[in-house]
Design a protein around this motif. Sequence first.
Motif, PDB file in Angstrom:
ATOM      1  N   LEU A  15       0.824  -1.205   0.000  1.00 22.59           N
ATOM      2  CA  LEU A  15       0.000   0.000   0.000  1.00 22.59           C
ATOM      3  C   LEU A  15       0.860   1.257   0.000  1.00 22.59           C
ATOM      4  O   LEU A  15       0.658   2.169  -0.813  1.00 22.59           O
ATOM      5  CB  LEU A  15      -0.921   0.009   1.219  1.00 22.59           C
ATOM      6  N   ASN A  16       1.824   1.304   0.891  1.00 22.86           N
ATOM      7  CA  ASN A  16       2.673   2.494   1.007  1.00 22.86           C
ATOM      8  C   ASN A  16       3.502   2.734  -0.254  1.00 22.86           C
ATOM      9  O   ASN A  16       3.691   3.874  -0.685  1.00 22.86           O
ATOM     10  CB  ASN A  16       3.583   2.373   2.220  1.00 22.86           C
ATOM     11  N   ASP A  17       3.993   1.640  -0.843  1.00 24.63           N
ATOM     12  CA  ASP A  17       4.770   1.780  -2.078  1.00 24.63           C
ATOM     13  C   ASP A  17       3.910   2.346  -3.204  1.00 24.63           C
ATOM     14  O   ASP A  17       4.373   3.164  -4.016  1.00 24.63           O
ATOM     15  CB  ASP A  17       5.353   0.428  -2.500  1.00 24.63           C
ATOM     16  N   THR A  18       2.664   1.908  -3.244  1.00 22.70           N
ATOM     17  CA  THR A  18       1.742   2.385  -4.282  1.00 22.70           C
ATOM     18  C   THR A  18       1.426   3.860  -4.083  1.00 22.70           C
ATOM     19  O   THR A  18       1.506   4.667  -5.015  1.00 22.70           O
ATOM     20  CB  THR A  18       0.441   1.569  -4.264  1.00 22.70           C
ATOM     21  N   GLN A  19       1.082   4.222  -2.859  1.00 24.83           N
ATOM     22  CA  GLN A  19       0.692   5.604  -2.581  1.00 24.83           C
ATOM     23  C   GLN A  19       1.841   6.583  -2.790  1.00 24.83           C
ATOM     24  O   GLN A  19       1.613   7.737  -3.158  1.00 24.83           O
ATOM     25  CB  GLN A  19       0.148   5.722  -1.151  1.00 24.83           C
ATOM     26  N   SER A 178     -15.693  12.546  -5.214  1.00 24.91           N
ATOM     27  CA  SER A 178     -14.930  11.309  -5.382  1.00 24.91           C
ATOM     28  C   SER A 178     -15.293  10.262  -4.345  1.00 24.91           C
ATOM     29  O   SER A 178     -14.839   9.120  -4.426  1.00 24.91           O
ATOM     30  CB  SER A 178     -13.422  11.602  -5.305  1.00 24.91           C
ATOM     31  N   SER A 179     -16.130  10.634  -3.377  1.00 27.38           N
ATOM     32  CA  SER A 179     -16.606   9.677  -2.377  1.00 27.38           C
ATOM     33  C   SER A 179     -17.955   9.077  -2.767  1.00 27.38           C
ATOM     34  O   SER A 179     -18.504   8.256  -2.030  1.00 27.38           O
ATOM     35  CB  SER A 179     -16.726  10.364  -1.005  1.00 27.38           C
ATOM     36  N   GLN A 180     -18.483   9.494  -3.916  1.00 28.17           N
ATOM     37  CA  GLN A 180     -19.780   9.002  -4.372  1.00 28.17           C
ATOM     38  C   GLN A 180     -19.629   7.717  -5.184  1.00 28.17           C
ATOM     39  O   GLN A 180     -18.610   7.509  -5.853  1.00 28.17           O
ATOM     40  CB  GLN A 180     -20.463  10.061  -5.242  1.00 28.17           C
ATOM     41  N   GLY A 181     -20.665   6.895  -5.168  1.00 27.27           N
ATOM     42  CA  GLY A 181     -20.647   5.675  -5.954  1.00 27.27           C
ATOM     43  C   GLY A 181     -20.561   5.944  -7.448  1.00 27.27           C
ATOM     44  O   GLY A 181     -19.909   5.198  -8.192  1.00 27.27           O
ATOM     45  N   ASP A 182     -21.214   7.007  -7.908  1.00 26.15           N
ATOM     46  CA  ASP A 182     -21.185   7.351  -9.334  1.00 26.15           C
ATOM     47  C   ASP A 182     -19.766   7.605  -9.817  1.00 26.15           C
ATOM     48  O   ASP A 182     -19.447   7.365 -10.995  1.00 26.15           O
ATOM     49  CB  ASP A 182     -22.032   8.599  -9.598  1.00 26.15           C
ATOM     50  N   PHE A 183     -18.925   8.109  -8.944  1.00 25.82           N
ATOM     51  CA  PHE A 183     -17.536   8.379  -9.306  1.00 25.82           C
ATOM     52  C   PHE A 183     -16.846   7.090  -9.755  1.00 25.82           C
ATOM     53  O   PHE A 183     -16.284   7.015 -10.848  1.00 25.82           O
ATOM     54  CB  PHE A 183     -16.797   8.977  -8.102  1.00 25.82           C
ATOM     55  N   TYR A 184     -16.922   6.058  -8.929  1.00 22.88           N
ATOM     56  CA  TYR A 184     -16.258   4.800  -9.280  1.00 22.88           C
ATOM     57  C   TYR A 184     -16.915   4.156 -10.491  1.00 22.88           C
ATOM     58  O   TYR A 184     -16.227   3.664 -11.389  1.00 22.88           O
ATOM     59  CB  TYR A 184     -16.281   3.823  -8.105  1.00 22.88           C
ATOM     60  N   GLU A 185     -18.232   4.154 -10.534  1.00 25.27           N
ATOM     61  CA  GLU A 185     -18.928   3.530 -11.664  1.00 25.27           C
ATOM     62  C   GLU A 185     -18.534   4.186 -12.980  1.00 25.27           C
ATOM     63  O   GLU A 185     -18.338   3.506 -13.996  1.00 25.27           O
ATOM     64  CB  GLU A 185     -20.440   3.627 -11.450  1.00 25.27           C
ATOM     65  N   GLY A 186     -18.405   5.514 -12.962  1.00 24.84           N
ATOM     66  CA  GLY A 186     -18.049   6.231 -14.183  1.00 24.84           C
ATOM     67  C   GLY A 186     -16.647   5.909 -14.666  1.00 24.84           C
ATOM     68  O   GLY A 186     -16.440   5.604 -15.849  1.00 24.84           O
ATOM     69  N   LYS A 224      -6.917   6.567  -6.718  1.00 25.32           N
ATOM     70  CA  LYS A 224      -8.145   5.802  -6.920  1.00 25.32           C
ATOM     71  C   LYS A 224      -8.244   5.305  -8.362  1.00 25.32           C
ATOM     72  O   LYS A 224      -8.997   4.377  -8.660  1.00 25.32           O
ATOM     73  CB  LYS A 224      -9.366   6.641  -6.533  1.00 25.32           C
ATOM     74  N   ALA A 225      -7.476   5.911  -9.252  1.00 25.80           N
ATOM     75  CA  ALA A 225      -7.449   5.464 -10.645  1.00 25.80           C
ATOM     76  C   ALA A 225      -6.944   4.036 -10.766  1.00 25.80           C
ATOM     77  O   ALA A 225      -7.349   3.291 -11.671  1.00 25.80           O
ATOM     78  CB  ALA A 225      -6.570   6.402 -11.472  1.00 25.80           C
ATOM     79  N   GLY A 229      -7.669   0.611 -13.232  1.00 20.34           N
ATOM     80  CA  GLY A 229      -6.661   0.375 -14.258  1.00 20.34           C
ATOM     81  C   GLY A 229      -6.422   1.501 -15.231  1.00 20.34           C
ATOM     82  O   GLY A 229      -6.144   1.264 -16.411  1.00 20.34           O
ATOM     83  N   ILE A 230      -6.534   2.734 -14.752  1.00 23.05           N
ATOM     84  CA  ILE A 230      -6.235   3.880 -15.617  1.00 23.05           C
ATOM     85  C   ILE A 230      -5.189   4.761 -14.942  1.00 23.05           C
ATOM     86  O   ILE A 230      -5.005   4.694 -13.727  1.00 23.05           O
ATOM     87  CB  ILE A 230      -7.493   4.719 -15.938  1.00 23.05           C
ATOM     88  N   PRO A 231      -4.494   5.611 -15.708  1.00 26.32           N
ATOM     89  CA  PRO A 231      -3.518   6.519 -15.110  1.00 26.32           C
ATOM     90  C   PRO A 231      -4.188   7.541 -14.199  1.00 26.32           C
ATOM     91  O   PRO A 231      -5.292   8.024 -14.499  1.00 26.32           O
ATOM     92  CB  PRO A 231      -2.882   7.218 -16.315  1.00 26.32           C
ATOM     93  N   GLY A 232      -3.516   7.852 -13.106  1.00 27.03           N
ATOM     94  CA  GLY A 232      -3.987   8.887 -12.197  1.00 27.03           C
ATOM     95  C   GLY A 232      -2.870   9.866 -11.920  1.00 27.03           C
ATOM     96  O   GLY A 232      -1.734   9.463 -11.664  1.00 27.03           O
ATOM     97  N   LEU A 233      -3.185  11.162 -12.000  1.00 24.54           N
ATOM     98  CA  LEU A 233      -2.183  12.202 -11.778  1.00 24.54           C
ATOM     99  C   LEU A 233      -2.651  13.143 -10.682  1.00 24.54           C
ATOM    100  O   LEU A 233      -3.835  13.496 -10.621  1.00 24.54           O
ATOM    101  CB  LEU A 233      -1.957  13.024 -13.052  1.00 24.54           C
ATOM    102  N   GLN A 234      -1.718  13.547  -9.823  1.00 24.66           N
ATOM    103  CA  GLN A 234      -2.012  14.612  -8.877  1.00 24.66           C
ATOM    104  C   GLN A 234      -1.235  15.848  -9.325  1.00 24.66           C
ATOM    105  O   GLN A 234      -0.023  15.799  -9.509  1.00 24.66           O
ATOM    106  CB  GLN A 234      -1.608  14.241  -7.454  1.00 24.66           C
TER     107      GLN A 234
END
Length: 370
Positions: A15-19, A178-186, A224-225, A229-234
């Motif tokens: 987990l820590n390595d991923t984050q 981003s805490s909504q269910g629609d967020f993940y479903e989308g 959360k990306a 399985g998609i790229p996530g950028l901060q």
Amino acid sequence: MAPKLKAQFDAEKVLNDTQSQFEMIQILDEDGNVVNKKLLPDLSDEQLVELMERMVWTRILDQRSISLNRQGRLGFYAPTAGQEASQLASQYALEKEDFILPGYRDVPQLIWHGLPLTEAFLFSRGHFKGNRMPEGVNALSPQIIIGAQYVQTAGVALGMKKRGKQAVAITYTGDGGSSQGDFYEGINFASAYKAPAIFVIQNNNYAISTPRSKQTAATTLAQKAISVGIPGLQVDGMDALAVYQATKEARDRAVNGEGPTLIETITYRYGPHTMAGDDPTKYRTSDEDSEWEKKDPLVRYRKFLENKGLWTEDKENEVIERAKSEIKTAVKEADNTEKQSVTDLMELMYDEMPQHLAEQYEIYKEKESK
């Protein structure tokens, strides 16, 4: 309490390595200095100036909209000051054929994508003419349901893919969304079909009064990306150039068939959540506000342009006066727009009106004729 079993693998380390992989992308520091030259976007001097003009213009729009709301001349309004880089630099990376699915704070992106300012004011007043996009403006009206636009964006993006269009669908929500269910479903649906979508989380630290730290234990929202399985950028959301470049590359990936991207912009709203009674002094400290004011996207970008000899106080004053004039004209046009009636609303809602409403329609039609 049951005794803790000896772990056969170090789940915490995984987990820590991923984050730890999600470091914030930044091009300009708080003083407008370039700290990452290799990421500088390929923008001409004219384009760099135009982006600043849009941010200054929108800051004035925000100030004027707050005043109009307090005067009772606007309806629903969600302040945008502090989020100009996140909103406008991301929109600046789009093309006209791209489709915007905004949240309720994202009216500025619609305006710069082609929505007339008069109609933006009518949207705030709840007038049906403010919810109809003009021909050629690829967008939906702002979504009020938190996160629902994420599911809609997945569908629009898939439709673009099936039609072979070289365009993307982009949407925005806040950290609370981003805490909504629609967020993940989308994002999951878009990922599964490699739909050309860009999902933006504008992390302004609070979902109304709830701090981000109470919404999720995740170190970042960008991570959360990984779950789909998609790229996530901060990205530093107070840095216009960083936001532009991140969005531009996400768009390039999408139109090349590489699927969606999730972008978390770290930003801050200086005003209340909305003008409907929220009081940010109840949950934010003056020290916190002061710290974020030092990161103001307009101040940072202004210093960058001044260092390049591209911006002056006189130039900024010209933009401010132009904004005031255009806003005044648009407000007058909105004031002169024919008022919406109850029968207008009923006619727009139904192709074939139900019997009980048809009866009420006749009653209201008679009242309105007097």
